[in-house]
Design a protein around this motif. Structure first.
Motif, mmCIF file in Angstrom:
data_model
loop_
_atom_site.group_PDB
_atom_site.id
_atom_site.type_symbol
_atom_site.label_atom_id
_atom_site.label_comp_id
_atom_site.label_asym_id
_atom_site.label_seq_id
_atom_site.Cartn_x
_atom_site.Cartn_y
_atom_site.Cartn_z
ATOM 1 N N ALA A 24 0.804 -1.231 0.000
ATOM 2 C CA ALA A 24 0.000 0.000 0.000
ATOM 3 C C ALA A 24 0.835 1.277 0.000
ATOM 4 N N GLU A 25 1.660 1.464 1.006
ATOM 5 C CA GLU A 25 2.407 2.716 1.133
ATOM 6 C C GLU A 25 3.449 2.857 0.025
ATOM 7 N N LEU A 26 4.130 1.763 -0.309
ATOM 8 C CA LEU A 26 5.179 1.815 -1.329
ATOM 9 C C LEU A 26 4.597 2.155 -2.695
ATOM 10 N N MET A 27 3.432 1.578 -3.014
ATOM 11 C CA MET A 27 2.783 1.870 -4.288
ATOM 12 C C MET A 27 2.360 3.335 -4.352
ATOM 13 N N ARG A 28 1.787 3.827 -3.272
ATOM 14 C CA ARG A 28 1.327 5.225 -3.241
ATOM 15 C C ARG A 28 2.496 6.190 -3.461
ATOM 16 N N ASN A 29 3.647 5.881 -2.906
ATOM 17 C CA ASN A 29 4.811 6.764 -3.012
ATOM 18 C C ASN A 29 5.418 6.781 -4.408
ATOM 19 N N THR A 30 5.218 5.699 -5.163
ATOM 20 C CA THR A 30 5.960 5.523 -6.410
ATOM 21 C C THR A 30 5.163 5.887 -7.656
ATOM 22 N N ALA A 31 3.842 5.777 -7.601
ATOM 23 C CA ALA A 31 3.056 5.846 -8.835
ATOM 24 C C ALA A 31 2.207 7.091 -8.949
ATOM 25 N N LYS A 32 1.665 7.268 -10.156
ATOM 26 C CA LYS A 32 0.721 8.359 -10.408
ATOM 27 C C LYS A 32 -0.717 7.852 -10.407
ATOM 28 N N PHE A 33 -1.015 6.987 -11.372
ATOM 29 C CA PHE A 33 -2.407 6.569 -11.544
ATOM 30 C C PHE A 33 -2.603 5.057 -11.574
#
Length: 539
Positions: free
Chosen positions: A107-116
């Motif tokens: 969850a947190e890692l994806m939010r930090n790395t991506a746009k959409f």
């Protein structure tokens, strides 16, 4: 059998189709007004795909619960518990435990790395075109399998509500659900879809909670008495075996292991769940939203235990199995027995809302993946305007909606929890290995990503195609008359998930091309700290 037919006839007579349809139309009207209001602030691609990243952790947590608690959770699991007891409850356990994988690893890692989209993460340090094409393909495949399950739930529900048992009537209902879903997404984008999911989550958890309390109240708030009534129901030919493991999966324990792997690992690879993490402004809010989701989903799955055994006690397994809609009719039949037409109408409207909200979330995810990852990044090489991208997303929404309607007509009668488990298997095989390798393995390469995604996807789909799910028995999609089943298990996870991880590893270690160490280091810093991630968009 006679009692089952008589009960179904009595329930049908007690139903008020006009009332049921009126409650459902009221929900659609209210949510459509909210969707239209939300659409007024859709000014950019970030608004359409990610709701302008304007939702709080609590709001997003409720919306995630709304997105995740699908027709499988409400209709399919209740039916599976009512008929198979303990083995049916394994769906609830698997779906809930899966959130720990999503919370701790993704969850947190994806939010930090991506746009959409998921492909934003996977292509961050790898070559854009092949990775985005593969990621878009797996996103569309997983979304389609999940959509099939929701459409099966819609057809079964209306069969029960309106007494529509002919194929044409069910097909018409599936088409109506598909059209309303398309309108939600076209008009409201992610903002509108999120508010529909929030409303639906509140209604679903409240409705399931009220029915659970009612069932317990009938037995003096003694759950042991509910279990005892289920065991002693004259229709229960399995006796106290419904309280022990093995009724459904005892003959083939490997099938259970395969199902468990798919359920526990699938959530962290579901594109429509991952996309929800981008609707919050910070990584902290993403983490907070998952905690809210786990609490709400956990409470709901406790309700399914009461509702499933309550349906076995009050309605009876044979009646449920022989009712229009089959296993998926357990919760509505229990509602009819407890509160008559009014409760049945409300619970059915909630189930419809469940289906609409989930298919809207799936559709926007699939359309965003095509427009953002294939159209803009591959075809237009990143030069498409936000307006062009959103227009392509809307066209894709219509195409996906049409495909879901046609596919949904073909899977009527299948247990929706089981169909969703197939979607989880595809997600865990095609998406999860690549996500974990991208986030945690610095030597992962483009070849490894493409092999893992395409190979995992093909393995899962081919094994499903040649399994007893599709042909070779009376409950198969093509019936007993056609038989080309050569894979013995109903869920492919035990083979396709390890294969997805293996292909990612072997593709990377044999790839002569090495990816940028600088980008790998930058991605690691961004994933762990959020430094450099896109700032929130405020309106």
């Amino acid at each position: 059998m006679n009692r089952a037919v008589m009960f179904a006839a009595e329930a049908s007579a007690a139903q008020n189709p006009v009332l049921n349809i009126a409650i459902f139309l009221a929900f659609v009207a209210v949510t459509m007004v909210i969707v239209i209001r939300a659409s007024r602030s859709n000014n950019s691609a970030a608004d359409f795909y990610a709701g302008g990243r304007s939702f709080t952790g609590r709001q997003n947590g409720v919306a995630i619960a709304g997105d995740y608690l699908s027709a499988a959770s409400f209709l399919g699991i209740c039916g599976a518990i009512a008929i198979y007891g303990y083995d049916g409850f394994l769906y609830s356990i698997g779906f809930l435990v899966a959130w720990l994988v999503a919370l701790l690893l993704v969850a947190e890692l994806m939010r930090n790395t991506a746009k959409f989209t998921m492909a934003d993460v996977l292509s961050f340090r790898l070559r854009q075109r092949p990775v985005r094409m593969a990621a878009a393909l797996t996103t569309l495949a997983v979304s389609f399998f999940y959509l099939l399950a929701q459409m099966a739930g819609a057809g079964g529900l209306v069969s029960l509500l309106l007494g529509v048992e002919d194929k044409l009537g069910q097909s018409l209902v599936v088409a109506v659900v598909g059209v309303v879903m398309i309108l939600y997404v076209l008009i409201g984008g992610m903002k509108g879809t999120t508010w529909v999911q929030i409303i639906k989550a509140v209604l679903l958890i409240a409705g399931a909670g009220a029915m659970s309390i009612w069932v317990l109240a009938l037995k003096g708030f003694n759950f042991a008495a509910v279990l005892d009534a289920a065991v002693n129901n004259p229709e229960n030919v399995n006796g106290d075996a419904i309280l022990s493991p093995g009724l459904q999966y005892g003959a083939n324990p490997l099938d259970f292991v395969s199902l468990a792997l798919a359920l526990v690992l699938g959530t962290a690879g579901l594109p429509h769940v991952l996309m929800r993490f981008y609707t919050v402004p910070t990584a902290k809010e993403a983490r907070r939203s998952v905690v809210w989701a786990i609490w709400l989903i956990g409470i709901f799955y406790l309700f399914t235990l009461v509702l499933g055994y309550g349906a076995a006690a009050v309605v009876g397994p044979e009646t449920i199995a022989n009712a229009p809609g089959g296993q998926n009719s357990a919760a509505p039949l229990l509602a009819a027995e407890l509160g008559g037409p009014l409760l049945l109408g409300f619970i059915s409207a909630v189930a419809f809302a469940t289906i609409l909200a989930v298919v809207a979330g799936l559709t926007i995810t699939a359309s965003a993946s095509f427009a953002h990852d294939i159209y803009n990044s591959v075809i237009k090489k990143g030069k498409a305007t936000a307006k062009q991208e959103v227009r392509v997303a809307k066209i894709t929404t219509i195409v996906i909606g049409a495909a879901a309607i046609l596919g949904g007509i073909g899977v009527q009668g299948q247990n929706v929890a089981f169909l969703v488990a197939l979607a989880f298997a595809v997600a865990a095989s095609a998406n999860l290995p690549t996500i974990l390798y991208s986030l945690f393995w610095s030597k992962f390469t483009t070849r490894g990503a493409v092999w893992s995604m395409v190979g995992g996807l093909l393995a899962a789909v081919l094994l499903i195609t040649f399994s007893p799910v599709v042909s070779g028995n009376e409950t198969a999609m093509l019936g007993a008359g056609v038989d080309f089943a050569i894979f013995p298990l109903k869920n492919p996870g035990i083979v396709s998930i390890p294969l997805g991880f293996f292909l990612g590893w072997i593709g990377s270690v044999t790839d002569p091309k090495r990816e940028s160490k600088k980008l790998a280091a930058e991605m690691e810093v961004r994933a762990l700290t959020g430094y450099g991630a896109e700032p929130p968009v405020n309106h």
